[in-house]
Design an enzyme around this catalytic site. Structure first.
Site, PDB file in Angstrom:
ATOM      1  CB  ALA A  63      -0.873  -0.012   1.248  1.00 51.14           C
ATOM      2  N   GLY A 102       0.514  -5.242   0.519  1.00 50.99           N
ATOM      3  CA  GLY A 102      -0.611  -5.276  -0.415  1.00 50.99           C
ATOM      4  C   GLY A 102      -0.233  -5.868  -1.771  1.00 50.99           C
ATOM      5  CD  GLU A 105      -2.517  -7.920   2.185  1.00 52.54           C
ATOM      6  OE1 GLU A 105      -2.174  -6.738   1.996  1.00 52.54           O
ATOM      7  OE2 GLU A 105      -3.284  -8.272   3.105  1.00 52.54           O
ATOM      8  CD  GLU A 125       1.249  -5.910   5.310  1.00 51.37           C
ATOM      9  OE1 GLU A 125       2.062  -6.817   5.599  1.00 51.37           O
ATOM     10  OE2 GLU A 125       0.641  -5.884   4.225  1.00 51.37           O
TER      11      GLU A 125
HETATM   12  N1  3HC Z   1       4.584   3.441   0.124  1.00 48.66           N
HETATM   13  C1  3HC Z   1       5.071   4.651  -0.176  1.00 48.66           C
HETATM   14  N2  3HC Z   1       6.361   4.877  -0.426  1.00 48.66           N
HETATM   15  C2  3HC Z   1       7.185   3.824  -0.383  1.00 48.66           C
HETATM   16  C3  3HC Z   1       6.743   2.534  -0.085  1.00 48.66           C
HETATM   17  C4  3HC Z   1       5.366   2.354   0.164  1.00 48.66           C
HETATM   18  N3  3HC Z   1       4.860   1.144   0.438  1.00 48.66           N
HETATM   19  N4  3HC Z   1       7.801   1.693  -0.108  1.00 48.66           N
HETATM   20  C5  3HC Z   1       8.863   2.431  -0.410  1.00 48.66           C
HETATM   21  N5  3HC Z   1       8.504   3.723  -0.579  1.00 48.66           N
HETATM   22  C6  3HC Z   1       9.364   4.842  -0.969  1.00 48.66           C
HETATM   23  C7  3HC Z   1      10.404   5.148   0.082  1.00 48.66           C
HETATM   24  O1  3HC Z   1       9.887   6.035   1.053  1.00 48.66           O
HETATM   25  C8  3HC Z   1      11.484   5.788  -0.757  1.00 48.66           C
HETATM   26  O2  3HC Z   1      11.080   7.095  -1.037  1.00 48.66           O
HETATM   27  P1  3HC Z   1      12.152   8.267  -1.144  1.00 48.66           P
HETATM   28  O3  3HC Z   1      13.057   7.892  -2.274  1.00 48.66           O
HETATM   29  O4  3HC Z   1      11.337   9.473  -1.378  1.00 48.66           O
HETATM   30  O5  3HC Z   1      12.878   8.268   0.176  1.00 48.66           O
HETATM   31  C9  3HC Z   1      11.402   5.006  -2.079  1.00 48.66           C
HETATM   32  O6  3HC Z   1      10.104   4.409  -2.101  1.00 48.66           O
HETATM   33  C10 3HC Z   1      12.432   3.910  -2.216  1.00 48.66           C
HETATM   34  O7  3HC Z   1      12.368   3.118  -1.034  1.00 48.66           O
HETATM   35  P2  3HC Z   1      13.695   2.616  -0.311  1.00 48.66           P
HETATM   36  O8  3HC Z   1      14.660   3.731  -0.179  1.00 48.66           O
HETATM   37  O9  3HC Z   1      13.255   1.927   0.922  1.00 48.66           O
HETATM   38  O10 3HC Z   1      14.235   1.587  -1.398  1.00 48.66           O
HETATM   39  P3  3HC Z   1      14.893   0.169  -1.192  1.00 48.66           P
HETATM   40  O11 3HC Z   1      15.206  -0.331  -2.550  1.00 48.66           O
HETATM   41  O12 3HC Z   1      15.964   0.230  -0.172  1.00 48.66           O
HETATM   42  O13 3HC Z   1      13.735  -0.756  -0.566  1.00 48.66           O
HETATM   43  C11 3HC Z   1      11.546  -1.717  -0.367  1.00 48.66           C
HETATM   44  C12 3HC Z   1      12.585  -1.040  -1.287  1.00 48.66           C
HETATM   45  C13 3HC Z   1      12.080  -3.087   0.090  1.00 48.66           C
HETATM   46  C14 3HC Z   1      10.289  -1.898  -1.119  1.00 48.66           C
HETATM   47  C15 3HC Z   1      11.349  -0.836   0.896  1.00 48.66           C
HETATM   48  O14 3HC Z   1      11.085   0.488   0.474  1.00 48.66           O
HETATM   49  C16 3HC Z   1      10.228  -1.249   1.782  1.00 48.66           C
HETATM   50  O15 3HC Z   1      10.395  -2.129   2.600  1.00 48.66           O
HETATM   51  N6  3HC Z   1       9.067  -0.583   1.643  1.00 48.66           N
HETATM   52  C17 3HC Z   1       7.952  -0.769   2.517  1.00 48.66           C
HETATM   53  C18 3HC Z   1       7.203  -2.019   2.163  1.00 48.66           C
HETATM   54  C19 3HC Z   1       6.021  -2.182   3.071  1.00 48.66           C
HETATM   55  O16 3HC Z   1       6.082  -1.944   4.270  1.00 48.66           O
HETATM   56  N7  3HC Z   1       4.900  -2.611   2.496  1.00 48.66           N
HETATM   57  C20 3HC Z   1       3.695  -2.775   3.231  1.00 48.66           C
HETATM   58  C21 3HC Z   1       2.920  -1.511   3.200  1.00 48.66           C
HETATM   59  S1  3HC Z   1       1.492  -1.594   4.232  1.00 48.66           S
HETATM   60  C22 3HC Z   1       0.398  -2.478   3.328  1.00 48.66           C
HETATM   61  O17 3HC Z   1       0.688  -2.919   2.240  1.00 48.66           O
HETATM   62  C23 3HC Z   1      -0.940  -2.606   3.951  1.00 48.66           C
HETATM   63  C24 3HC Z   1      -1.766  -3.616   3.267  1.00 48.66           C
HETATM   64  O18 3HC Z   1      -1.720  -4.826   3.968  1.00 48.66           O
HETATM   65  C25 3HC Z   1      -3.194  -3.166   3.193  1.00 48.66           C
END
Ligand code: 3HC
Ligand code: NAI
Length: 696
Positions: A63, A102, A105, A125
Site C-alpha cells: 500500500a 498489499g 496480497e 506490515e
Molecule cells: N509506500 C510509499 N512509499 C514507499 C513505499 C510504500 N509502500 N515503499 C517504499 N517507498 C518509498 C520510500 O519512502 C522511498 O522514497 P524516497 O526515495 O522518497 O525516500 C522510495 O520508495 C524507495 O524506497 P527505499 O529507499 O526503501 O528503497 P529500497 O530499494 O531500499 O527498498 C523496499 C525497497 C524493500 C520496497 C522498501 O522500500 C520497503 O520495505 N518498503 C515498505 C514495504 C512495506 O512496508 N509494504 C507494506 C505496506 S502496508 C500495506 O501494504 C498494507 C496492506 O496490507 C493493506
C-alpha cells in the site's frame, strides 16, 4: 504522464501492468486503474486469461504508506483484490523484485503465481504497527498453514521466491523474460483457482492450535506491548474458524484499529525517518568516491565487528594490528563470529572459507596502499589515534578516505595529524558492529562533500542506517546518553534503586534498562571517561559517585560477574544485588540526602525530559540536522521502542509545553542540571513541534 495502470493484450491474454515508480506502491490511482482494468478484461469475451505484472524494478511493494495519514479513498484494496479473485478467467500474478504487503496480497488473490528466482515476497506490515489488511491474514494460512503464515507475518522480512515455491505460495519459477513466461503460463491455464476456497493449509486443527498458542506467547513476550502481533493472531484464528467473507471483514476491522493506533503512527514515522536520514546535503552535491577495498586498523571488539560487517557485504578487507600476536587475536575475533554460526548450523564451512578468502591480515601499514577507505578502531586515546593517522597519511593513495570509529575524541584533533584533513571523517559504529544497524557519520568542518558521500555509500553497502552528526563530544547518541545517564544517577542518589529505574525503562518498551546496559558495555569505559574529565567539570554540577564506588571494587559489569547487577556463573541476565543497594545508601548518607519514592511514571518523565532537552541542544548547535535523525539514532542505536517512533516523536505527542513545564519544576531543585534548551522554549512560544522542524 504515464498511466499508473495500463491494459494491453497479447493474443487472447490481457496484460495489466502497474507503473508507479519507484516501488509501484498501491496509491488510490493505482487501485482505481487496477480495478477498472480487471473489470474490463474480465468482461471482454475475446480474453481468455489475465496477467498482472509490475513495470520497472518490482511488483508492488505494498500500500502507499504516504496515504495512511488521510482517510482511505475508494476503491479499497481488499475490494480490488476480491474482484481479482472473483474473475471468471484465470489470473496470473507475475512477480519480480519485492512483492510485499498489499502487493503480495494481490498475488495471493490472483489464481496463479509465477516469479523470477530473484523475487522476494513478504508481509512486512508488522514493522509499521499494522497487519496485512487486504486479505493476507485470510489467504496466506489457507495456502501454507497457520504456523508458516504467522512466522512470515511476525518476522515481516521477505522470503525468497524459492522458499515461497517450496511452501506452495508460488507455482512456478522462471529465468529470463518474465512477461513472456507469464503469457505462456496463462495460455496453459483453463480455469480460475481461488485461494479463498483452499483448505489444505488449515486441515490439521491441532497444528493450527499449536501455531496460535506459540504466536500468542511471542506476542506477549518478545513483542510485548505491541498491538499488531496480537491482532494478527486473532485474524489467523478467525481464518481458521470463520467463513472467508467473515474473516475478511474481521481482518479489516483489526487493520483499521491498528492504523488508528499511536504505535502505527510511531512506526510509520520511524520508516520515513530512516529514509530521510540518508538524505544529506553533501550526498546531494557530490558523488561518492570508488569503494571496493577496505582497510581496518585494530582487530579488537570494534575492528573485528566492522571487518565482519564488511566481509559479509562482499568487500575485501585488510586488517592491520600492532604485532603478530594481536593480529592473530584480531583474526580469531573475526572467525569466532562465523564459527558460532557454524555451530548453530546457520553457516557451512565452505561459506566461511568463501567469506574469509576476502580477508587479509597484516602488521604493515604499507599494505594499505591500494585500499579506498580505512576505518581506524584502535584504543580510545588521542596519541595512539594520531600516530595511526600520521602513518596512514604516508602510505594511503591520494584519494583514499580516512575514518575514525572514535566514541568521543574530536575528529579535528585526529585529522590534524595528516596532510589531508578534508578526507577525514568519523564513522561511529555501535557494538556489536556486525549486528547493530546504526552508523553515525561524523562530519568535521571542511570535510570534502565526496568524502562524506562515500561514508553514506559505505553505509548502504553494509546495510547500515546512517545518521549525519556534527563533530561534538559524543556526537549525537553518546552526548545525549550522557545527559539522561546523569539524570538516572540523580534519581538513584535521591532514592530510586537502579532496579526500579530499569524496570520503568523496560516497561516503557526498551529491551533493557540503562544499568543493565552499562553492565553489558562495561562500567570501566565510563569510569575512564570520568577520570579523564576530572578537573574540567563545573564544580556547581551535581556529581554522583556511585558508579565510581562500584568500579573501585573491580566490579565492571557482566565481564567481571558483577556490576549494578550480579551475574553468577556467567549468567547473561543479572539479578539485583543487596550490596549495591547498601553502597548507594552509604553514598546518599555521605551527602545527607533523605531517600524519597519515585513512581515509574516520574522516573520516565524525568529520564525522557533529560533526553529530549539535550536533543534540543544537539539540534540547536547543528550537531543533528533534524529531529527525525535523533529518533533514528535512538531507535537503532539505543533500544528506544520503535513503536513510539523515537524520543522526538514521543515528545511531540507528550506535548512540548508540558515538557517545558516539567523541566521548570525539576529546575527548582537543581537549576544547574535542568536548564531548558532555548530551542524548546522557542518551539513552545511559537506553537511549533519537532515534526514542523522535520518538514522545514
Ligand atoms: N509506500 C510509499 N512509499 C514507499 C513505499 C510504500 N509502500 N515503499 C517504499 N517507498 C518509498 C520510500 O519512502 C522511498 O522514497 P524516497 O526515495 O522518497 O525516500 C522510495 O520508495 C524507495 O524506497 P527505499 O529507499 O526503501 O528503497 P529500497 O530499494 O531500499 O527498498 C523496499 C525497497 C524493500 C520496497 C522498501 O522500500 C520497503 O520495505 N518498503 C515498505 C514495504 C512495506 O512496508 N509494504 C507494506 C505496506 S502496508 C500495506 O501494504 C498494507 C496492506 O496490507 C493493506
Ligand atoms: P579494543 O581494545 O577491543 O581494540 C583495540 C585494538 O586496537 C586492539 O586489538 C589493539 O591491539 C589495537 N591497536 C592499538 N593500537 C594500535 C596501533 N597503533 N595499530 C594497530 N592496532 C592497534 O577496543 P574497542 O572496544 O574495539 O574500541 C576501539 C575504538 O572503537 C575506540 O576508539 C572506541 O572508543 C571505539 N568504540 C568502541 C565501542 C565499544 O562498544 N567497544 C563502540 C563504538 C566505538
Amino acid at each position: 504522464m504515464t498511466e499508473p495502470v495500463t491494459l494491453s493484450t497479447a493474443g487472447t491474454i490481457a496484460i495489466i501492468e502497474i507503473n508507479n515508480p519507484p516501488v509501484n506502491a498501491l496509491s488510490q490511482a493505482v487501485r482505481q486503474g487496477l480495478y477498472d482494468a480487471v473489470i474490463q478484461a474480465d468482461a471482454d469475451t475475446e480474453i481468455t486469461a489475465i496477467v498482472i505484472i509490475g513495470a520497472g524494478r518490482s511488483f508492488p511493494a505494498g500500500a502507499d504508506i504516504k496515504e495512511f495519514d488521510q482517510p482511505m479513498q475508494d476503491p479499497q484494496l481488499p475490494d480490488v483484490i476480491d474482484r481479482i479473485e472473483n474473475c471468471e478467467k484465470p489470473v496470473v500474478a507475475a512477480l519480480h523484485g519485492t512483492a510485499l504487503g498489499g502487493g503480495f496480497e494481490i498475488a495471493l488473490g490472483s489464481h496463479y503465481r509465477i516469479a523470477l528466482p530473484s523475487a522476494q515476497v513478504g508481509l512486512p506490515e508488522i514493522h509499521l504497527g499494522l497487519l496485512p489488511g487486504a486479505g493476507g491474514t485470510q489467504r496466506l494460512p489457507r495456502l501454507c498453514g497457520a504456523a508458516m503464515a504467522l512466522e512470515i507475518m511476525f518476522n515481516g522480512t521477505a522470503i525468497s521466491a524459492k522458499e515461497a515455491l517450496n511452501a506452495g505460495l508460488i507455482d512456478r519459477l522462471v529465468e529470463g523474460d518474465l512477461r513472456q513466461a507469464a503469457l505462456n503460463y496463462a495460455a496453459e491455464l483453463q480455469a480460475p483457482r481461488r485461494t479463498k476456497d483452499a483448505t489444505s493449509g488449515l486441515a490439521d486443527k491441532a497444528a493450527v492450535d499449536a501455531a496460535l498458542h506459540n504466536a500468542t506467547q511471542i506476542a506477549t513476550s518478545r513483542m510485548r506491548g505491541q498491538l499488531a502481533p496480537l491482532k494478527i493472531v486473532d485474524c489467523v484464528r478467525a481464518c481458521a474458524t470463520k467463513p472467508f467473507a467473515d474473516g475478511r471483514l474481521f481482518e479489516s476491522d483489526c487493520f483499521f484499529e491498528c492504523l488508528a493506533s499511536e504505535q502505527s503512527k510511531g512506526m510509520i514515522h520511524a520508516f520515513f525517518a530512516q529514509r530521510a536520514s540518508a538524505k544529506v546535503p553533501e550526498a546531494s552535491r557530490a558523488q561518492p568516491r570508488p569503494l571496493s577495498h577496505l582497510g581496518v586498523v585494530g582487530g579488537g571488539t570494534m575492528g573485528a565487528g566492522i571487518t565482519v560487517a564488511a566481509l559479509n557485504s562482499g568487500l575485501p578487507v585488510i586488517m592491520i594490528e600492532r604485532d603478530h600476536e594481536a593480529l592473530a587475536r584480531g583474526q580469531a575475533n573475526v572467525e569466532k563470529v562465523y564459527d558460532r554460526l557454524i555451530a548453530k548450523g546457520r553457516m557451512s564451512l565452505s561459506q566461511k572459507s568463501e567469506i574469509m578468502a576476502r580477508y587479509r591480515g597484516s602488521t604493515e601499514f604499507a599494505d594499505l596502499s591500494q585500499v579506498d577507505m580505512v576505518i581506524e578502531a584502535v584504543f580510545e586515546r588521542l596519541d595512539v589515534k594520531r600516530g595511526v593517522f600520521a602513518q596512514l597519511d604516508k602510505v594511503l593513495k591520494p584519494d583514499a578516505v580516512l575514518a575514525s570509529n572514535t566514541s568521543y575524541i574530536d575528529i579535528d584533533e585526529i585529522s590534524s595529524a595528516t596532510n589531508r584533513r578534508e578526507q577525514v571523517i568519523g564513522l561511529h559504529f555501535f557494538s556489536p558492529a556486525n549486528i547493530m544497524k546504526l552508523l553515525e557519520i561524523v562530519v568535521p568542518q571542511g570535510a570534502a562533500d565526496d568524502v562524506v558521500a562515500t561514508g553514506f555509500a559505505l553505509a548502504k553497502i553494509l546495510g547500515k542506517i546512517p545518521v549525519r552528526a556534527g563533530n561534538s563530544p559524543g556526537f549525537i547518541g553518546n552526548r545525549i546518553l550522557g545527559k539522561y545517564g546523569d539524570c538516572a544517577a540523580h534519581m538513584m542518589e535521591d532514592g530510586a534503586t537502579p532496579y526500579e529505574i530499569d524496570a520503568a525503562i523496560v516497561d516503557f518498551g526498551y529491551p533493557m534498562g540503562i544499568h543493565a546496559m552499562y553492565d553489558l558495555a562495561g562500567l570501566d569505559i565510563g569510569w575512564d571517561n570520568r577520570k579523564a574529565a576530572q578537573g574540567q567539570r563545573d564544580p556547581a554540577e551535581r556529581y554522583v559517585g556511585i558508579a565510581d564506588r562500584i568500579c573501585e571494587r573491580g566490579w565492571f559489569g557482566q565481564k567481571t560477574g558483577r556490576g549494578f547487577y550480579l551475574y553468577p556463573d556467567g549468567a547473561r541476565i543479572g539479578t539485583p544485588d543487596p550490596e549495591i543497594v547498601a553502597l548507594i545508601e552509604a553514598e546518599r548518607a555521605k551527602k545527607s540526602i533523605a531517600a524519597r519514592k519515585f513512581t515509574a511514571e516520574e522516573i520516565m518523565a524525568r529520564y525522557l525530559a533529560a533526553m529530549v532537552n539535550e536533543a534540543c541542544e544537539v539540534l540547536r548547535e547543528g550537531v543533528a540536522l533534524k529531529p527525525s535523525d535523533i529518533d533514528v539514532t535512538f531507535v537503532h542505536g539505543y533500544g528506544f521502542p520503535r513503536y513510539r517512533g523515537g524520543p522526538m516523536k514521543y515528545a511531540d505527542r507528550y506535548g512540548l509545553a508540558r515538557l517545558l513545564d516539567d523541566i521548570g519544576r525539576y529546575a527548582q531543585d537543581d537549576p544547574v542540571f535542568w536548564q531548558a534548551s532555548p530551542l524548546l522554549a522557542e518551539l513552545v512560544a511559537s506553537g511549533q513541534t519537532f515534526n514542523d522542524l522535520n518538514k522545514g
